[in-house]
Design an enzyme around this catalytic site. Structure first.
Site, PDB file in Angstrom:
ATOM      1  N   VAL A  89       0.843  -1.200   0.000  1.00  0.00           N
ATOM      2  CA  VAL A  89       0.000   0.000   0.000  1.00  0.00           C
ATOM      3  C   VAL A  89       0.873   1.242   0.000  1.00  0.00           C
ATOM      4  CG1 VAL A  89      -1.718   1.316   1.298  1.00  0.00           C
ATOM      5  CG2 VAL A  89      -1.918  -1.173   1.127  1.00  0.00           C
ATOM      6  N   PRO A 126      10.471   0.396   9.400  1.00  0.00           N
ATOM      7  CA  PRO A 126      11.672  -0.415   9.620  1.00  0.00           C
ATOM      8  C   PRO A 126      12.074  -1.141   8.336  1.00  0.00           C
ATOM      9  CG  PRO A 126      10.015  -0.820  11.310  1.00  0.00           C
ATOM     10  CD  PRO A 126       9.343  -0.032  10.238  1.00  0.00           C
ATOM     11  N   GLY A 161      10.302  -4.251   7.033  1.00  0.00           N
ATOM     12  CA  GLY A 161       8.920  -4.143   6.563  1.00  0.00           C
ATOM     13  C   GLY A 161       8.778  -3.567   5.173  1.00  0.00           C
ATOM     14  N   ASP A 177      -7.735   1.777   4.909  1.00  0.00           N
ATOM     15  CA  ASP A 177      -8.780   0.833   5.326  1.00  0.00           C
ATOM     16  C   ASP A 177      -9.613   1.316   6.512  1.00  0.00           C
ATOM     17  OD1 ASP A 177      -8.118  -1.016   3.338  1.00  0.00           O
ATOM     18  OD2 ASP A 177      -6.565  -1.933   4.586  1.00  0.00           O
TER      19      ASP A 177
END
Length: 479
Positions: free
Chosen positions: A36, A56, A59, A119
């Protein structure tokens, strides 16, 4: 309803304020480094924002890592902390941690920083829309969170309907607008500038404006346009481009714009002059971007009307225009197409033929009638209710396995009925079908027999264009 209410309709709420938000050089913080986040990077960098990603290293998605290594975005290698919001103009969260996303959203609200929380629609100050991009053209579709996949489908449909070079067309229009401002820089003449450009776009249409892009001598092109602008006139395409005159006989099919060929649609858009039959439905005529002339209503005087149509075509050809003779159905199926070919050929022009779907086949299909079907009918005869100079057609003898399709039959229904029964031995109970305005929204399908085919015309107020189908095939698919 009062006059004011009809003039100013009720405003329907529940939507979003759809704007093109300029964020060039503004500081945008993206929290998160997954897929995303990669999408958000693309959306904001298109708008030339200064983007910082805080996430980080473990990720990061492959694309986000690529953007960082390519120096397209700045990167903070850690989890989000509150001070990251200092001196930020916009925040986009792209985290799997729902609670942390909400916390960041509330922090942004407190600081009055526009935020989009992935979301979590209630926490979003704005949404990202499904977008199509081609150079300066951006088309965005929003369903206000109710159908993201449908938004993508709508966007794809819209994009496919545009010319493939729409970006170049718009970019070149920007050049023309700048030129117009050079020609008439005074602020008090802005109305003339805007009005001229608007009328130019409306008259030329996107297809013809695309020709500006490929002009060999751009300086000479703009010099021609400048002279028209100074006189506040809009030039015809052939006044700007030297073109060879051409004539095309183009079949409009039964009248539904979706049932013409791709080539026919292109010719209608590119023609300088379209000379049309009177029975062509309006949605088809709306596709014309050049000059349009429509046959006048001359009841019982088809020959003089035909002569006038041909003379209109010759006027355009003598001006060097690309002329389209738009004919209902197929030009060579009872449309005088052959006569027109010879007429133009005698005057030094060889018409191009663009096929159309003949109502002789599309009308029965619209009514669910198979003009041929094994075991029922093995031949089709197509004729017209009006022969040369109004003569009656030479109709075929009855055959149980024969389908008879009669075009232009409404005004001759009574005479046709007598000939079929008395001279051609058709059984009075033989099925018939009238199809009025086939393939159009106002289409009507009226069933009967040879015996009552004429009275149906009066009782049901059947009008042209209507196709008559006679034979056992009419009832072939009845349940």
């Amino acid at each position: 309803m009062s006059d004011q209410q009809s003039k100013y309709p009720t405003i329907e709420g529940g939507g979003s304020l759809v704007v093109a938000y300029r964020i060039a050089n503004k500081r945008v913080l993206i929290v998160g480094g997954g897929n995303v986040s990669a999408q958000r990077i693309t959306s904001t960098k298109i708008a030339d924002a200064q983007v910082t990603v805080v996430a980080p290293a473990e990720g990061l998605s492959d694309e986000v890592r690529f953007r960082i290594e390519n120096k397209e975005v700045d990167w903070i290698d850690r989890a989000f902390v509150d001070k990251d919001l200092d001196n930020v103009d916009m925040v986009l969260t792209a985290l799997d941690d729902h609670d942390e996303s909400l916390r960041i959203g509330h922090l942004c609200r407190e600081r009055r920083i526009p935020v989009n929380v992935a979301d979590v629609p209630p926490m979003c100050d704005f949404y990202f829309m499904s977008q199509h991009r081609d150079g300066p053209v951006q088309i965005a579709v929003s369903t206000n969170g109710q159908g993201p996949k449908l938004a993508n489908m709508i966007r794809t449909t819209v994009a496919q309907a545009l010319p493939s070079n729409i970006g170049d067309i718009v970019r070149h229009m920007g050049v023309l607008r700048a030129k117009v401002r050079e020609w008439e820089p005074a602020i008090e003449n802005s109305g003339k500038r805007m009005g001229w450009v608007t009328r130019f776009c409306e008259k030329w249409g996107m297809t013809n404006m695309a020709r500006l892009i490929t002009a060999d001598d751009q300086d000479a092109l703009y010099e021609k346009l400048r002279r028209y602008f100074e006189n506040n006139e809009i030039p015809a395409v052939h006044d700007i481009f030297t073109t060879q005159p051409s004539i095309a006989l183009l079949g409009a099919g039964p009248g539904d714009p979706e049932l013409i060929t791709v080539k026919a649609a292109r010719y209608l858009k590119e023609a300088d002059l379209v000379v049309s039959d009177r029975l062509i439905p309006q949605p088809m005529l709306d596709m014309v971007q050049g000059e349009l002339r429509i046959a006048r209503k001359t009841a019982g005087k088809s020959d003089p009307a035909q002569d006038e149509l041909l003379e209109w075509c010759m006027e355009g050809l003598k001006k060097g225009q690309r002329v389209v003779r738009l004919k209902i159905g197929d030009p060579l199926v009872f449309g005088r197409g052959g006569e027109e070919i010879l007429w133009f050929r005698e005057r030094g022009y060889e018409p191009e033929l663009v096929a159309g779907i003949s109502s002789a086949f599309s009308a029965p299909m619209a009514a669910g009638i198979p003009v041929t079907m094994r075991g029922i009918t093995d031949q089709v005869i197509i004729t017209t209710g009006r022969g040369t100079k109004g003569a009656m057609p030479d109709l075929p003898e009855y055959g149980a396995s024969r389908t008879l399709v009669v075009l232009m039959a409404v005004g001759r229904a009574a005479d046709l009925c007598k000939i079929l029964i008395n001279d051609k031995h058709y059984p009075p109970e033989c099925p018939v079908c009238w199809i009025e305005n086939a393939n159009c929204p106002q289409e009507r399908v009226i069933l009967g027999t040879v015996a009552n085919m004429a009275t149906l015309v009066e009782d049901q107020s059947i009008v042209a264009p209507a196709v008559l189908v006679v034979g056992n095939s009419v009832r072939a698919l009845e349940k």
